[in-house]
Design a protein around this motif. Structure first.
Motif, PDB file in Angstrom:
ATOM      1  N   GLU A   9       5.895 -12.099  -4.871  1.00 46.56           N
ATOM      2  CA  GLU A   9       6.281 -10.799  -4.323  1.00 46.56           C
ATOM      3  C   GLU A   9       5.135  -9.806  -4.450  1.00 46.56           C
ATOM      4  OE1 GLU A   9       9.656  -7.313  -5.164  1.00 46.56           O
ATOM      5  OE2 GLU A   9       9.896  -9.343  -5.991  1.00 46.56           O
ATOM      6  N   LEU A  10       4.921  -9.034  -3.384  1.00 43.98           N
ATOM      7  CA  LEU A  10       3.955  -7.938  -3.401  1.00 43.98           C
ATOM      8  C   LEU A  10       4.660  -6.650  -3.792  1.00 43.98           C
ATOM      9  CD1 LEU A  10       1.986  -8.774  -0.147  1.00 43.98           C
ATOM     10  CD2 LEU A  10       0.957  -8.579  -2.428  1.00 43.98           C
ATOM     11  N   ILE A  16       1.177  -0.192  -3.877  1.00 44.37           N
ATOM     12  CA  ILE A  16      -0.260  -0.078  -3.637  1.00 44.37           C
ATOM     13  C   ILE A  16      -0.808   1.087  -4.455  1.00 44.37           C
ATOM     14  CG2 ILE A  16      -2.045   0.326  -1.908  1.00 44.37           C
ATOM     15  CD1 ILE A  16      -0.100  -0.785   0.189  1.00 44.37           C
ATOM     16  N   ARG A  54      -3.138  -3.840  -5.197  1.00 47.85           N
ATOM     17  CA  ARG A  54      -1.703  -3.917  -4.952  1.00 47.85           C
ATOM     18  C   ARG A  54      -1.082  -4.837  -5.995  1.00 47.85           C
ATOM     19  NH1 ARG A  54       1.458  -4.834   0.855  1.00 47.85           N
ATOM     20  NH2 ARG A  54       3.560  -4.435   0.021  1.00 47.85           N
ATOM     21  N   PHE A  98       1.146  -7.610  -7.684  1.00 43.18           N
ATOM     22  CA  PHE A  98       1.564  -8.923  -7.197  1.00 43.18           C
ATOM     23  C   PHE A  98       2.155  -9.703  -8.363  1.00 43.18           C
ATOM     24  CE2 PHE A  98       0.810 -13.440  -6.321  1.00 43.18           C
ATOM     25  CZ  PHE A  98       1.375 -13.556  -5.057  1.00 43.18           C
ATOM     26  N   ASP A 110      -2.740  -7.346 -10.564  1.00 41.12           N
ATOM     27  CA  ASP A 110      -3.156  -6.463  -9.476  1.00 41.12           C
ATOM     28  C   ASP A 110      -4.237  -7.181  -8.691  1.00 41.12           C
ATOM     29  OD1 ASP A 110      -1.535  -4.170 -10.085  1.00 41.12           O
ATOM     30  OD2 ASP A 110      -2.856  -3.785 -11.788  1.00 41.12           O
ATOM     31  N   TYR A 165      -6.821  -5.217  -2.351  1.00 41.76           N
ATOM     32  CA  TYR A 165      -5.956  -5.031  -1.182  1.00 41.76           C
ATOM     33  C   TYR A 165      -6.573  -4.030  -0.218  1.00 41.76           C
ATOM     34  CZ  TYR A 165      -1.794  -4.418   1.653  1.00 41.76           C
ATOM     35  OH  TYR A 165      -0.924  -4.391   2.709  1.00 41.76           O
ATOM     36  N   SER A 185      -2.057 -11.661   5.132  1.00 39.45           N
ATOM     37  CA  SER A 185      -1.283 -12.484   4.201  1.00 39.45           C
ATOM     38  C   SER A 185      -2.048 -12.638   2.893  1.00 39.45           C
ATOM     39  CB  SER A 185      -1.009 -13.877   4.789  1.00 39.45           C
ATOM     40  OG  SER A 185      -0.353 -13.794   6.032  1.00 39.45           O
ATOM     41  N   VAL A 186      -1.302 -12.955   1.845  1.00 43.38           N
ATOM     42  CA  VAL A 186      -1.878 -13.242   0.532  1.00 43.38           C
ATOM     43  C   VAL A 186      -1.386 -14.618   0.102  1.00 43.38           C
ATOM     44  CG1 VAL A 186      -1.881 -12.599  -1.910  1.00 43.38           C
ATOM     45  CG2 VAL A 186      -2.078 -10.829  -0.154  1.00 43.38           C
ATOM     46  N   THR A 217       1.917  -9.504   4.272  1.00 47.15           N
ATOM     47  CA  THR A 217       1.763  -8.171   3.691  1.00 47.15           C
ATOM     48  C   THR A 217       2.669  -7.132   4.338  1.00 47.15           C
ATOM     49  OG1 THR A 217      -0.067  -7.725   5.213  1.00 47.15           O
ATOM     50  CG2 THR A 217      -0.618  -8.606   3.034  1.00 47.15           C
TER      51      THR A 217
END
Length: 284
Positions: free
Chosen positions: A131-132, A135, A140, A142, A213, A216, A222-223, A283
Motif C-alpha cells: 500500500e502507498l 506524500i 511517499r 509505503f 519511505d 516519489y 507504478s511501484v 500510483t
C-alpha cells in the motif's frame, strides 16, 4: 659545558636519522592456486557458473575465465553437464532449477583439486499486500506484508523499483527505521536504487509488515517491491564482502583482514541460491 655537549648530541641524532623509514622483511607462505567457483541458483531459471583460479595477493596478474573445465550439476543423480558460453563468460545449464530442492555442483579442471558444493534453493516467500501512503516532499510512505515461514531461518534481499512511461523500470531509493534493517547494510547504487540484506531473527514465523519511505515523483506510474528469498550462503557471502569493503584495504600493520565467506570445498567462491517474488501497485 653540559649544554654544549647535549646540543651536539641532539644535532648528531637529527643528522643521523634523516631517513626515518623502516624496512620490514616478511616471510610469506607460497601461494597455492585453487579453483574459484561462483554460482547463484535461481528458482525457475537455468544455472550460471563462473570458473576462474585464485591469484597471489601480491601479484599484478588479472584473472581469466576458464573455458574448458568440466562442470556438473547434480540432484539425486547427475542432471546436466554445463556448456561454456564464450560471449558471456559462464557455464550454463539446460536444467531449470526448482525451489525446495538441494543441488550440487562439481568442477574439474586440469591438475587442480576437484571442487564441490551444494545449496538448498528456497521457496519464494510471497508478498501478501502492499500500500502507498501519504506524500511528503520527494518521498511517499509505503508498506508491504509477508508471511514469514515458521521454524526456519530465512534471509532476504529487498529492492524497490518505479515505472515511468517511455523509460521503464528504474531502481528507487528508500529509507526505513525497520529494526530488522541495519542501515549500514544498504547497498547504495545510483543507477539501480537501493537494496538491503536482512534476516527474520526478529519476526520468525509471523505476518510481518514493513514500513518505509520511497523516492516519489509525479511521473511514476507504478511501484514494484521485489523480494528475494536467499540462501544462508548468499547472505553470509555478501555480508562478509560488505564488511571487507567497509574496513577498506588491510595494511600489514593495520586492522585484521576480513575473511570472505566461502562454501566451495577445495577452492574459493560461493554457491548460493535465490527465489524471487514481486508485487506491483499503481500510483493512482
Amino acid at each position: 659545558m653540559k649544554k654544549t655537549l647535549c646540543l651536539l648530541f641532539l644535532v648528531s641524532i637529527l643528522f643521523g636519522c634523516d631517513d626515518m623509514s623502516m624496512t620490514i622483511n616478511l616471510s610469506l607462505p607460497e601461494h597455492e592456486t585453487l579453483l574459484v567457483v561462483n554460482a547463484t541458483a535461481e528458482a525457475d531459471n537455468n544455472l550460471k557458473v563462473y570458473v576462474t583460479n585464485s591469484i597471489d595477493p601480491l601479484s599484478s596478474d588479472f584473472f581469466e575465465y576458464i573455458d574448458d573445465a568440466v562442470v556438473l550439476l547434480k540432484g539425486e543423480q547427475l542432471l546436466d553437464t554445463l556448456m561454456f558460453d564464450s560471449i558471456k563468460g559462464y557455464y550454463l545449464s539446460n536444467e531449470v532449477l526448482e525451489g525446495g530442492k538441494i543441488y550440487q555442483i562439481e568442477v574439474k579442471y586440469s591438475d587442480f583439486s576437484t571442487v564441490f558444493s551444494e545449496v538448498y534453493v528456497p521457496y519464494a516467500v510471497q508478498i501478501l499486500a502492499a500500500e502507498l501512503g501519504a506524500i511528503s516532499d520527494y518521498f511517499r510512505a509505503f508498506e508491504f506484508k509477508i508471511d514469514d515461514p515458521l521454524a526456519q531461518d530465512d534471509f532476504y534481499l529487498l529492492r524497490m523499483k518505479g515505472y515511468i512511461e517511455d523509460v521503464g523500470w528504474e531502481g528507487l531509493w528508500f529509507e526505513s527505521s525497520e529494526p530488522s534493517f541495519d542501515n549500514k547494510d544498504f547497498w547504495e547504487e545510483s543507477f539501480d536504487g537501493r537494496k538491503i540484506l536482512f534476516n527474520d531473527q526478529l519476526f520468525n514465523g509471523t505476518n510481518k509488515t514493513f514500513y518505509m519511505d520511497i523516492d516519489y515523483w509525479e511521473e511514476l506510474d507504478s511501484v514494484k517491491v521485489v523480494l528475494h528469498t536467499v540462501s544462508e550462503s548468499f547472505y553470509k557471502y555478501h555480508m562478509s564482502r560488505r564488511l571487507q569493503n567497509q574496513n577498506g584495504p588491510s595494511e600489514i600493520l593495520g586492522a585484521e583482514p576480513v575473511v570472505v565467506y566461502s562454501n566451495i570445498q577445495n577452492g574459493f567462491g560461493v554457491f548460493a541460491a535465490t527465489a524471487k517474488t514481486d508485487f506491483i501497485i499503481t500510483t493512482d
